[in-house]
Design an enzyme around this catalytic site. Structure first.
Site, PDB file in Angstrom:
ATOM      1  N   SER A 170       0.593  -7.277  -3.940  1.00  0.00           N
ATOM      2  CA  SER A 170       0.264  -7.386  -2.523  1.00  0.00           C
ATOM      3  C   SER A 170       0.140  -8.841  -2.097  1.00  0.00           C
ATOM      4  CB  SER A 170      -1.014  -6.600  -2.220  1.00  0.00           C
ATOM      5  OG  SER A 170      -1.250  -6.501  -0.838  1.00  0.00           O
ATOM      6  N   ASP A 333       2.307  -3.955   3.535  1.00  0.00           N
ATOM      7  CA  ASP A 333       1.432  -2.807   3.802  1.00  0.00           C
ATOM      8  C   ASP A 333       0.240  -3.192   4.670  1.00  0.00           C
ATOM      9  OD1 ASP A 333      -0.025  -4.203   1.891  1.00  0.00           O
ATOM     10  OD2 ASP A 333      -0.528  -2.435   0.694  1.00  0.00           O
ATOM     11  N   ARG A 334       0.068  -4.482   4.957  1.00  0.00           N
ATOM     12  CA  ARG A 334      -0.995  -4.935   5.851  1.00  0.00           C
ATOM     13  C   ARG A 334      -0.379  -5.648   7.053  1.00  0.00           C
ATOM     14  NH1 ARG A 334      -6.201  -6.790   2.405  1.00  0.00           N
ATOM     15  NH2 ARG A 334      -5.791  -5.650   0.479  1.00  0.00           N
ATOM     16  N   GLU A 430      -9.051   0.039   7.363  1.00  0.00           N
ATOM     17  CA  GLU A 430     -10.051  -0.747   6.652  1.00  0.00           C
ATOM     18  C   GLU A 430     -10.058  -2.153   7.222  1.00  0.00           C
ATOM     19  OE1 GLU A 430      -9.080  -0.878   2.525  1.00  0.00           O
ATOM     20  OE2 GLU A 430      -7.174  -1.911   2.814  1.00  0.00           O
ATOM     21  N   LYS A 444      -1.960   2.583   3.765  1.00  0.00           N
ATOM     22  CA  LYS A 444      -1.797   1.574   4.807  1.00  0.00           C
ATOM     23  C   LYS A 444      -0.326   1.188   4.893  1.00  0.00           C
ATOM     24  CE  LYS A 444      -3.530  -2.139   1.749  1.00  0.00           C
ATOM     25  NZ  LYS A 444      -4.064  -1.287   0.667  1.00  0.00           N
TER      26      LYS A 444
END
Length: 623
Positions: A170, A333-334, A430, A444
């Protein structure tokens, strides 16, 4: 030049080892099992240098499943990410899946999926994992290009796979990599699967000779690239989440967006998402478009870090007069978002503020498409360290709200539970800029979130002449002001971390379950304490926490009498001790500055009194 494994084994026999039986056995195992010249040489060099401390740390400890699966520095050692550890993980996962699904026809028909990001060794780790499963008669869907993390859980649901793995670390530093495991339901693994897979890994540590044989990748009829069978439908699902009216607004909206992939995989996928929902093309941060494992233009490839990681994005946006900046982390993913203000500077939204906006948007979008729907059968989810804004909305609007432990592995599985009970899950988030809009992906998803934020901005501009910042203020006017502070201190010494948290839970003369009762010499009193490491909760009748507990991580929540809630916890992926604090005002409370000042005063005292940075030599966040 490093020698072949057979020569290393012979050489090792003539060398003086540490004299520690456990360590020496682990050294011999590593040299016997590892077939990667680079990592084998690292261990042999340490033996030659008699660096027993390093070898003991690397070989006598084992990497375990944390908040986001396996994640660690890439280097030799059972505590790290490397080819041997990946093969061991794949072997253990494979045998565990076999035990859970003993019908071999399921292995061949449903199979497993592997994806990888642009980090060093990601493709190699995914391919070695694929080899292990092919050798065990599984159908393997292996993406043949870099993909965004959300594509793996989407593939599991779309193709009915038994499990999936995304090889990614990530937003971690470039030295790290990871192994993120998803189960048959499309969500990340939680108990009992995580412990079961870990035990299965321990039962299958010795790599089979064929696990290193890559010829299976060239000649197997059970190996497929799932891209064309999956990705078009992923974008169809995004498009279906918008009405024709919204798509038409997107097509005529003049808002200018700047986008950065942060040297990750996101650029082609967000570009395609914009095209699919008829948004005009964004302006890319050219220097960060291509995936680059060195992340050369950003010191930390994590948009959550704030403006220190978004300097090039802000520069590009200013040059092109863009109103909004969208930033994915390297595996997409963020999502981070910034918007230009009246003073010409860009305001970066926290994850909690984006959660408020996307929560409002998810409900608004659902109601516009389903005007007669029963909102009481809808649900939203947030992690326990995130803002309570969705809970405030739920009280007014009538939908259900649920909290889970930190991490989307808990929220994804909670969403499945709610769906199975007949509910429609609209949104989960989150504070660490992770957002799940809808349930096409049970994790996410920074790609779909980018499409939703951009469409929301266009909708607000066209229908209400509002910016995102103006809408956020309106949300607070309606549901009450929610202000939060989320940050961290860095501590690289596990024993110091353990001592800090042990002091907090034995605060009264080392007695167990005695915690601080106030801060600033009694100015702000604590009403109750919840400790999800030990399972203690002073607010319940039996003093037991209702959320799941874990002794392997630190997490204590303090609720103050003035309503401020503060959670202290350790990161599952980085050497950080985090703190999350929020103050919640009632809709009639309009002195937001007073609430903000109270929170800031309390947070400063909490960090100083509970973490004691000066005494414990902790490094504060720089931004």
């Amino acid at each position: 030049m490093c020698q072949p494994t057979s020569q290393m084994i012979c050489q090792l026999k003539s060398m003086t080892l540490s004299g520690d039986k456990e360590l020496d056995d682990q050294i011999r195992k590593w040299i016997r099992w590892d077939r990667c010249p680079s990592t084998s040489c690292q261990i042999m060099d340490a033996v030659k240098d008699q660096d027993w401390e390093t070898l003991r740390k690397r070989l006598c400890n084992r990497i375990t499943f944390g908040t986001a699966g396996l994640r660690a520095c890439m280097r030799a050692g059972f505590d790290s990410m490397n080819e041997l550890v990946v093969i061991q993980a794949a072997q253990g996962l494979c045998q565990y899946i076999k035990a859970q699904y003993p019908n071999s026809e399921d292995w061949k028909e449903k199979g497993v999926v592997f994806g990888y990001d642009g980090r060093y060794n990601s493709q190699r780790f995914a391919e070695l994992s694929a080899v292990v499963f092919l050798n065990n008669d599984f159908r393997v869907y292996l993406f043949q290009r870099l993909v965004a993390t959300p594509f793996v859980p989407y593939t599991i649901l779309r193709l009915g796979c038994l499990a999936g793995v995304m090889v990614t670390a990530s937003h971690n530093p470039k030295e790290d990599n990871g192994y993120k495991v998803y189960w048959t339901n499309g969500a990340q693994i939680i108990p009992p699967h995580d412990a079961g897979i870990q035990q299965s890994i321990m039962d299958n540590l010795e790599p089979k000779p064929e696990s290193w044989d890559e010829t299976a990748l060239c000649c197997s009829d059970f190996l497929d690239d799932p891209y064309d069978a999956v990705v078009p439908f992923y974008y169809d699902a995004i498009k279906r989440s918008f009405s024709c009216q919204l798509l038409e607004m997107n097509g005529t909206c003049q808002i200018s967006f700047t986008y950065t992939a942060m040297h990750g995989v996101g650029y082609p996928y967000v570009k395609q998402a914009f095209e699919k929902v008829r948004l005009k093309p964004f302006i890319p941060v050219v220097e960060q478009v291509e995936a680059d494992p060195d992340f050369p233009t950003t010191p930390m490839p994590n948009p959550e870090e704030g403006k220190t990681s978004l300097q090039l994005s802000i520069k590009t946006a200013k040059q092109n007069k863009s109103e909004i900046i969208l930033a994915n982390d390297p595996d997409a993913d963020r999502l981070a978002v910034a918007e230009i203000g009246e003073n010409g500077n860009y305001t970066l939204f926290t994850g909690n503020k984006l959660g408020a906006l996307l929560g409002w948007w998810s409900l608004q979008n659902y109601k516009s498409r389903n005007p007669d729907a029963d909102v009481s059968k809808c649900a939203m989810i947030a992690s326990t360290v995130s803002s309570k804004i969705l809970g405030s909305m739920a009280k007014e609007e009538g939908f259900q709200f649920y909290e889970t432990l930190t991490g989307f592995k808990w929220m994804g599985n909670k969403a499945i539970e709610l769906q199975q009970a007949g509910n429609t899950v609209l949104f989960a988030f989150e504070e660490a800029i992770g957002f799940m809009v809808g349930t096409a992906v049970l994790d996410k998803d920074g790609v779909s979130a980018a499409a939703h934020v951009a469409t929301m901005a266009c909708y607000l501009r066209r229908t209400q002449c509002m910016t995102l910042q103006e809408k956020l203020r309106e949300i607070y006017e309606t549901y009450g002001f929610h202000e939060s502070v989320c940050s961290y201190v860095i501590c690289r010494c596990p024993s110091v971390i353990a001592r800090i948290f042990q002091r907090l839970r034995t605060f009264d003369d080392d007695k167990p379950d005695t915690y601080p009762t106030s801060i600033l010499n009694g100015t702000y009193e604590i009403a109750h304490v919840r400790d999800l490491t030990t399972g203690y909760d002073s607010s319940t009748s039996d003093k037991k926490a209702t959320l799941p507990t874990s002794s392997s991580s630190q997490m204590i929540t303090f609720t103050f009498k003035n309503g401020v809630v503060v959670t202290l916890r350790t990161s599952g992926t980085e050497p950080k001790m985090k703190y999350y604090a929020e103050i919640v005002g009632k809709p009639e409370e309009k002195n937001w500055l007073k609430l903000t000042n109270t929170l800031n005063t309390m947070v400063e005292a909490i960090v100083d009194e509970f973490y004691q940075p000066a005494k414990n030599n902790l490094e504060r966040k720089k931004d």
